[in-house]
Motif scaffolding. Structure first.
Motif, PDB file in Angstrom:
ATOM      1  N   VAL A 111      13.674   3.658   7.201  1.00  0.00           N
ATOM      2  CA  VAL A 111      13.002   3.230   8.426  1.00  0.00           C
ATOM      3  C   VAL A 111      11.503   3.486   8.313  1.00  0.00           C
ATOM      4  N   LEU A 112      10.724   2.423   8.486  1.00  0.00           N
ATOM      5  CA  LEU A 112       9.270   2.533   8.536  1.00  0.00           C
ATOM      6  C   LEU A 112       8.866   2.734   9.988  1.00  0.00           C
ATOM      7  N   VAL A 113       8.138   3.810  10.262  1.00  0.00           N
ATOM      8  CA  VAL A 113       7.651   4.100  11.613  1.00  0.00           C
ATOM      9  C   VAL A 113       6.175   3.726  11.663  1.00  0.00           C
ATOM     10  N   TYR A 114       5.811   2.816  12.570  1.00  0.00           N
ATOM     11  CA  TYR A 114       4.427   2.358  12.609  1.00  0.00           C
ATOM     12  C   TYR A 114       4.001   2.017  14.031  1.00  0.00           C
ATOM     13  N   GLN A 131       5.025   6.396   5.422  1.00  0.00           N
ATOM     14  CA  GLN A 131       5.745   6.621   6.672  1.00  0.00           C
ATOM     15  C   GLN A 131       7.120   5.955   6.635  1.00  0.00           C
ATOM     16  N   ASN A 132       7.758   6.008   5.467  1.00  0.00           N
ATOM     17  CA  ASN A 132       9.131   5.539   5.294  1.00  0.00           C
ATOM     18  C   ASN A 132      10.068   6.737   5.308  1.00  0.00           C
ATOM     19  N   TRP A 133      11.052   6.697   6.193  1.00  0.00           N
ATOM     20  CA  TRP A 133      11.962   7.818   6.408  1.00  0.00           C
ATOM     21  C   TRP A 133      13.404   7.386   6.123  1.00  0.00           C
ATOM     22  N   GLY A 154       0.820  -1.200   0.000  1.00  0.00           N
ATOM     23  CA  GLY A 154       0.000   0.000   0.000  1.00  0.00           C
ATOM     24  C   GLY A 154       0.857   1.255   0.000  1.00  0.00           C
ATOM     25  N   ALA A 155       0.216   2.393  -0.216  1.00  0.00           N
ATOM     26  CA  ALA A 155       0.915   3.662  -0.392  1.00  0.00           C
ATOM     27  C   ALA A 155       1.544   4.198   0.888  1.00  0.00           C
ATOM     28  N   CYS A 156       1.201   3.617   2.036  1.00  0.00           N
ATOM     29  CA  CYS A 156       1.819   4.046   3.293  1.00  0.00           C
ATOM     30  C   CYS A 156       3.061   3.223   3.625  1.00  0.00           C
ATOM     31  N   GLY A 157       3.233   2.100   2.941  1.00  0.00           N
ATOM     32  CA  GLY A 157       4.420   1.288   3.139  1.00  0.00           C
ATOM     33  C   GLY A 157       4.398   0.395   4.347  1.00  0.00           C
ATOM     34  N   TYR A 158       3.209   0.116   4.889  1.00  0.00           N
ATOM     35  CA  TYR A 158       3.145  -0.684   6.105  1.00  0.00           C
ATOM     36  C   TYR A 158       3.391  -2.174   5.871  1.00  0.00           C
ATOM     37  N   GLY A 159       3.390  -2.614   4.626  1.00  0.00           N
ATOM     38  CA  GLY A 159       3.644  -4.019   4.363  1.00  0.00           C
ATOM     39  C   GLY A 159       2.434  -4.883   4.670  1.00  0.00           C
ATOM     40  N   ASP A 160       2.653  -6.036   5.277  1.00  0.00           N
ATOM     41  CA  ASP A 160       1.575  -6.946   5.638  1.00  0.00           C
ATOM     42  C   ASP A 160       0.815  -6.355   6.830  1.00  0.00           C
ATOM     43  N   LEU A 161      -0.414  -5.919   6.596  1.00  0.00           N
ATOM     44  CA  LEU A 161      -1.161  -5.223   7.636  1.00  0.00           C
ATOM     45  C   LEU A 161      -1.478  -6.104   8.839  1.00  0.00           C
ATOM     46  N   PHE A 162      -1.576  -7.411   8.617  1.00  0.00           N
ATOM     47  CA  PHE A 162      -1.805  -8.313   9.752  1.00  0.00           C
ATOM     48  C   PHE A 162      -0.536  -8.416  10.589  1.00  0.00           C
ATOM     49  N   GLN A 163       0.594  -8.578   9.920  1.00  0.00           N
ATOM     50  CA  GLN A 163       1.861  -8.684  10.623  1.00  0.00           C
ATOM     51  C   GLN A 163       2.188  -7.398  11.375  1.00  0.00           C
ATOM     52  N   GLN A 164       1.821  -6.264  10.800  1.00  0.00           N
ATOM     53  CA  GLN A 164       2.131  -4.983  11.429  1.00  0.00           C
ATOM     54  C   GLN A 164       1.116  -4.599  12.509  1.00  0.00           C
ATOM     55  N   GLY A 165       0.057  -5.399  12.656  1.00  0.00           N
ATOM     56  CA  GLY A 165      -0.893  -5.144  13.729  1.00  0.00           C
ATOM     57  C   GLY A 165      -2.101  -4.314  13.350  1.00  0.00           C
ATOM     58  N   TYR A 166      -2.231  -3.966  12.064  1.00  0.00           N
ATOM     59  CA  TYR A 166      -3.374  -3.146  11.644  1.00  0.00           C
ATOM     60  C   TYR A 166      -4.581  -4.003  11.257  1.00  0.00           C
ATOM     61  N   GLY A 167      -4.337  -5.224  10.827  1.00  0.00           N
ATOM     62  CA  GLY A 167      -5.424  -6.135  10.484  1.00  0.00           C
ATOM     63  C   GLY A 167      -6.350  -5.574   9.431  1.00  0.00           C
ATOM     64  N   LEU A 168      -7.663  -5.753   9.632  1.00  0.00           N
ATOM     65  CA  LEU A 168      -8.661  -5.301   8.671  1.00  0.00           C
ATOM     66  C   LEU A 168      -9.299  -3.967   9.063  1.00  0.00           C
ATOM     67  N   GLU A 169      -8.903  -3.417  10.174  1.00  0.00           N
ATOM     68  CA  GLU A 169      -9.478  -2.145  10.627  1.00  0.00           C
ATOM     69  C   GLU A 169      -8.743  -0.989   9.957  1.00  0.00           C
ATOM     70  N   THR A 170      -8.849  -0.954   8.626  1.00  0.00           N
ATOM     71  CA  THR A 170      -8.050  -0.044   7.828  1.00  0.00           C
ATOM     72  C   THR A 170      -8.882   0.639   6.751  1.00  0.00           C
ATOM     73  N   ASN A 206      -2.173   7.623  19.677  1.00  0.00           N
ATOM     74  CA  ASN A 206      -2.653   8.991  19.846  1.00  0.00           C
ATOM     75  C   ASN A 206      -2.889   9.656  18.491  1.00  0.00           C
ATOM     76  N   ALA A 207      -2.106  10.649  18.076  1.00  0.00           N
ATOM     77  CA  ALA A 207      -2.347  11.302  16.788  1.00  0.00           C
ATOM     78  C   ALA A 207      -2.191  10.322  15.631  1.00  0.00           C
ATOM     79  N   GLY A 208      -1.230   9.408  15.751  1.00  0.00           N
ATOM     80  CA  GLY A 208      -1.072   8.343  14.755  1.00  0.00           C
ATOM     81  C   GLY A 208      -0.204   8.680  13.564  1.00  0.00           C
ATOM     82  N   ASP A 209      -0.349   9.875  13.016  1.00  0.00           N
ATOM     83  CA  ASP A 209       0.413  10.242  11.815  1.00  0.00           C
ATOM     84  C   ASP A 209       1.663  11.022  12.208  1.00  0.00           C
ATOM     85  N   VAL A 210       2.768  10.684  11.569  1.00  0.00           N
ATOM     86  CA  VAL A 210       4.079  11.232  11.907  1.00  0.00           C
ATOM     87  C   VAL A 210       4.450  12.341  10.930  1.00  0.00           C
TER      88      VAL A 210
END
Length: 253
Positions: free
Chosen positions: A174-177, A206-208, A48-64, A181-185
């Motif tokens: 570095v991906l920050v995830y 969120q790739n820096w 995806g365009a945010c670069g989070y990779g596998d959303l399940f592995q990163q903890g976001y799951g389907l609540e996206t 709180n605010a959530g966006d960096v």
């Protein structure tokens, strides 16, 4: 004298606490529309365009959700959280369904090809492309597209802020995830052991990026979220850190 000094220290601590901006958001509901992607198991939850990779592995799951151009803010909205409810469509809105909360993890691109000149993700329309599971929590599957109301809310994340490394000795991405709180960096700085803070450049989502060779040095990060709150995460990655690994801080926003 000692009592006066103690009172001054207490006052100083209180003033410092008050000077740290807390996450705030407009509690007013705004109008938008929503569609869905994938299937009930996730389907399209990779990268995806945010670069989070596998959303399940990163903890976001389907609540996206993927955001339209008007909401995506060129990727700076990645990680922000929204509360959404289906409105004004009794045929398709599920009665008493309440609302859902999602994290922005992708981009819903505009489509100017005929007959899509008024495509729902085209500017200036505000639109959410939800996972099917989230969409069908508030509306019938057959609806396809629904009117919604939304508002920005604080993100609730489990554990600390996480940092995933990629690259080589000449550049470090570095991906920050998992940011609460605010959530966006909005800003990230990095420091190797015995070094100085260096600002990182946001490449996408969120790739820096930094071009400094930090191999063999422990890594610390300073992260600033969109509400202006800044936290330092000291020596999150040990001196033996490796590319392609994730490292979790002890704290979160």
């Amino acid at each position: 004298m000692v009592m006066a000094l103690s009172n001054c220290l207490v006052l100083l601590v209180l003033l410092m606490a008050l000077s740290v901006p807390a996450f705030s958001y407009d509690s007013a509901w705004r109008s938008a529309h929503a569609t869905f992607y994938g299937d009930m198991q996730g389907g399209e939850t990779m990268q995806g365009a945010c670069g989070y990779g596998d959303l399940f592995q990163q903890g976001y799951g389907l609540e996206t959700a993927a955001l339209s151009t008007a909401l995506f803010n060129n990727g700076l909205s990645c990680g922000a959280c929204f509360e959404i409810k289906c409105v004004d469509d009794p045929q398709w809105c599920i009665q008493n369904a309440g609302s859902i909360k999602v994290t922005a993890t992708n981009f819903c691109p505009p489509n100017y090809s005929p007959p899509n000149l008024d495509h729902w993700c085209n500017p200036p329309q505000e639109h959410f492309d939800l996972s099917m599971k989230m969409f069908t929590s508030i509306a019938a599957y057959k609806a396809g597209i629904i009117p919604v109301m939304y508002r920005r809310v604080a993100c609730s994340k489990s554990g600390g802020v996480k940092f995933q490394t990629a690259g080589n000795p000449y550049w470090l991405l570095v991906l920050v995830y998992n940011v609460g709180n605010a959530g966006d960096v909005s800003e990230v700085s990095i420091k190797g052991s015995n070094g100085e803070w260096k600002s990182m450049s946001r490449v996408w989502g969120q790739n820096w990026l930094t071009g400094e060779n930090l191999v063999g040095r422990s890594l610390s990060f300073k992260v600033i979220t969109s509400d202006g709150k800044a936290l330092e995460f000291d020596e999150v990655a040990p001196s033996g850190w490796q590319f392609g690994q994730s490292y979790e801080a002890n704290t979160n926003f």
